[in-house]
Every structure is written in structure tokens, then in C-alpha cells.
Write a protein that holds these residues in place. Structure first.
Motif: not given
Length: 384
Positions: A322-336, A342-351
Motif C-alpha cells: 500500500m505504501a508503494y502504491l501511494e509513493n510510486g518508488s522503492l526509495e520513497a516507500t523505504a523512507r516512508a 532492498n527490504t521493499v524490493r524483497y517484499r514486493l517480489g514475494k507479493f
């Protein structure tokens, strides 16, 4: 041309014996004849008797040929053409003619034997043509009936009517043992619908699939059986549809469950207008979002379940997606979320692994957002 009385009398006297000899020869030389039920063997014997009697009647006056189809084959029921093939019928004719030809020296005067053999050959030619005519008529009648039956089965599948009438018709078409069914829908090409349907059957047979097809209005619907992988098969057939979407329903185990595949294919065909760049062919599940927006309640439930189950399967997935859908990028989502990119990337890959949706793709992101929204909104039935 009237024949000499002595020859004709001997021929008439020998008629019963010739027919009996012909039937005995069939019994001795034709294994498939011995395997026939007693009733069918009886009908075949009657045909042999009728054929010899018609030849003898014609031999008395050869100015005109008799109506062989009626005189010879009219003694047997039409259903006999289902038990005996054209090739087998020609074997019967050949055996009977051989018996008559071998009897020529016994019944004809020496100076009449050549003429009588010529008469036998002429008559046998006419009998062969009559065989072809009888079987052609039977095939035409059966083809018209099969086409009507096929249309009724296809209509029942499209209406999801898996009742006893459908079972009877499916059995009559020989589809009760056909497995792995898929339905494909798309625009019908211009021209005669029968030609299009025949083309679908020909190509399907070539690739090892069974096919039922019909043109309904501007739509060509095909039901394919014995399909291991629907998309390659649909790709082989796609050119038979006119330009526009070609939508493939889900694979189902048998024809009685084909209504589910048909609903999805037709719903996807209508909804594909909302995705102009949809692949051709396109699987109905790739159009879940468009189908849901178009009012397909099953598609809405399927989309909601797929997205919601994937969001709940692993810890941190929902908040990350949901954070990625709101922020639109890995970096912005990671900051939020105060985590590493890499954690964001890993979680999106599992999704993506769990749901089949890659939310870094704009269209998949739209489908996921829609599924998540539907999950928290009441369904139309709940609002009533």
C-alpha cells in the motif's frame, strides 16, 4: 434387350442358391461381418438377396437400369449405415458379384457368357454408385443433425445448463470422454459461418484438439477439448478470428463445467475494450480488473480474493504494497516505512510470487489497487 428364355430361367432358378452362397462367402472371408450382431447380419443377407433378385429382373430386359438404391438398399434400415462402413459395403458388393460371376458358366449358354459377364460388370458398377449415393445421403443427414446437436450443446454451455438433456447430447456427439476443456471468444470473420466453423475444426484436429464452434451474431465461440495448455492452442487458432480481442477462458476438467470457462471468456471479450493493448490471445484472468469494473461479480470476487490473500500471507506485505502504491518508488516507500530499499524490493517480489501481480508495472498496480479497494467496499448484494 430381352435375354434368351433358357438362360433367364436358369438364372432365376439359381437365385436363392447364389444369395446363400454369397452370404456364406461373407461369413468365411470377412471377419468384420462375423462380428456383426445377428440382426445386422440378417439385414445384410436381405440386401444380398435383393441385389441378386434386382440383377436377374434387369437381366431379363437391359434396356433401362432399375432404381438400384431403392430395389437393393431399400430392404435395409437407414441405421445400417452406422453399423457398416462404405468400404465394408463395397466388400459385400464385391463378394456378391464374384459369386454371380462365377456362376455364369452354369447358367448361360456358351455363346452368351461374354455378354452376361459384361452385364454383371455393368450392374456392379451401378450398385457401387448406388452405395456411394446411399452413404452420401446418410452422411449429409448425419452432418445436418450433428451441426444442430453441436449448436444445442454450445448454447447449453454458454447458458451453464449442465442438465440431463446436455448429458444426452454430449454423449451423442461423442464428447462424454473428452477432458480438459477451454472456451475461446472473439470477433467472427466475415463470410459464411459454416466455413469459419469448419476451419476451426480442421486446425483443431491438426493440433490434436477436439472442437465445437458456432458463430453467434458477430461473435465466434469455440469450445476446445483435450487441451493441455490453453494459450499455445489459442495462439495456433487466433488467426481464425477477425481483428479484435480473442479471450481464452480458464481450463476446466470436462464439458459439464465448461460454463465457467465460457462465462469468463465472454466477460473478458466484452471487457477487453477497456484494455486496447491487450495481447491476442489474452487469458480471461489477465482481464480481471476490467471485468470487475464491467460488473462481472465473479471476476470482482476472484480479484479481491487473489489480492487480499497475497497481502495477508506474509508479515509486512500489506503495509509495503500500500505504501508503494501511494509513493510510486522503492526509495520513497523505504523512507516512508523506515526500512532499506532492498527490504521493499524483497517484499514486493514475494507479493508478486504470491499474487501474480508486479506492482512496479502500472497496469498490475492498477489491478492490485482495485482489488484492495473492493476488499473493503461492500459488494452490490450486501448493499441491498
Amino acid at each position: 434387350m430381352p435375354q434368351p428364355r433358357s438362360t433367364q430361367r436358369r438364372l432365376e432358378a439359381a437365385a436363392g442358391g447364389l444369395a446363400t452362397t454369397a452370404v456364406q462367402r461373407m461369413e468365411d472371408e470377412l471377419p468384420w461381418y462375423r462380428a456383426l450382431p445377428a440382426e445386422d447380419r440378417s439385414w445384410v443377407g436381405m440386401v444380398a438377396h435383393a441385389g441378386i433378385a434386382a440383377f436377374i429382373a434387369w437381366h431379363a430386359d437391359q434396356d433401362t437400369l432399375p432404381p438400384i438404391a431403392a430395389d437393393v438398399f431399400g430392404t435395409a434400415p437407414r441405421e445400417l449405415t452406422r453399423s457398416i462402413t462404405l468400404q465394408q459395403t463395397l466388400d459385400l458388393v464385391r463378394t456378391t458379384i464374384d459369386v454371380v460371376e462365377q456362376a455364369v458358366p452354369e447358367v448361360a449358354e456358351p455363346d452368351e457368357r461374354v455378354e452376361m459377364r459384361a452385364a454383371v460388370l455393368t450392374y456392379s458398377r451401378e450398385v457401387a454408385f448406388a452405395c456411394a449415393h446411399v452413404y452420401a445421403q446418410a452422411a449429409e443427414t448425419r452432418g445436418a443433425w450433428d451441426a444442430r446437436l453441436e449448436s444445442l450443446v454450445l448454447d447449453a454451455v454458454l447458458r451453464a445448463e449442465a442438465d440431463e438433456a446436455l448429458r444426452s447430447r454430449v454423449s451423442a456427439l461423442g464428447w462424454d470422454e473428452v477432458k480438459d476443456i477451454v472456451v475461446i471468444a472473439g470477433n467472427a470473420p466475415p463470410g459464411a459461418g459454416s466455413e469459419t466453423v469448419d476451419a476451426v475444426r480442421r486446425v483443431s484436429t491438426r493440433i490434436g484438439a477436439e472442437a465445437l464452434a458456432a458463430v453467434q451474431g458477430r461473435r465466434l465461440i469455440a469450445i476446445l477439448g483435450n487441451v493441455a495448455d490453453p494459450m499455445p492452442v489459442a495462439g495456433d487458432l487466433a488467426d481464425l478470428w477477425a481483428p479484435g480481442p480473442v479471450v481464452v477462458g480458464p481450463l476446466v476438467p470436462h464439458l459439464y463445467a465448461a460454463g465457467r470457462s465460457a462465462r469468463a471468456a465472454q466477460s473478458g471479450y466484452v471487457a477487453a475494450a477497456a484494455w486496447p493493448n491487450a495481447p491476442r490471445p489474452c487469458h480471461a484472468e489477465e482481464l480481471l480488473a476490467e471485468r470487475a469494473l464491467g460488473g462481472d461479480h465473479r471476476a470482482r470476487r476472484q480479484l479481491t480474493d487473489r489480492v487480499d490473500e497475497a497481502l495477508e500471507r506474509r508479515a509486512g506485505t500489506r503495509e509495503t504494497v500500500m505504501a508503494y502504491l501511494e509513493n510510486g518508488s522503492l526509495e520513497a516507500t523505504a523512507r516512508a516505512l523506515f526500512v532499506h530499499p532492498n527490504t521493499v524490493r524483497y517484499r514486493l517480489g514475494k507479493f508478486e510470487q504470491d499474487s501474480g501481480y508486479d506492482i512496479t508495472d502500472s497496469r498490475d498496480a492498477f489491478a492490485v489497487r482495485l482489488g484492495a479497494m473492493y476488499a473493503v467496499l461492500p459488494s452490490p448484494s450486501e448493499r441491498r
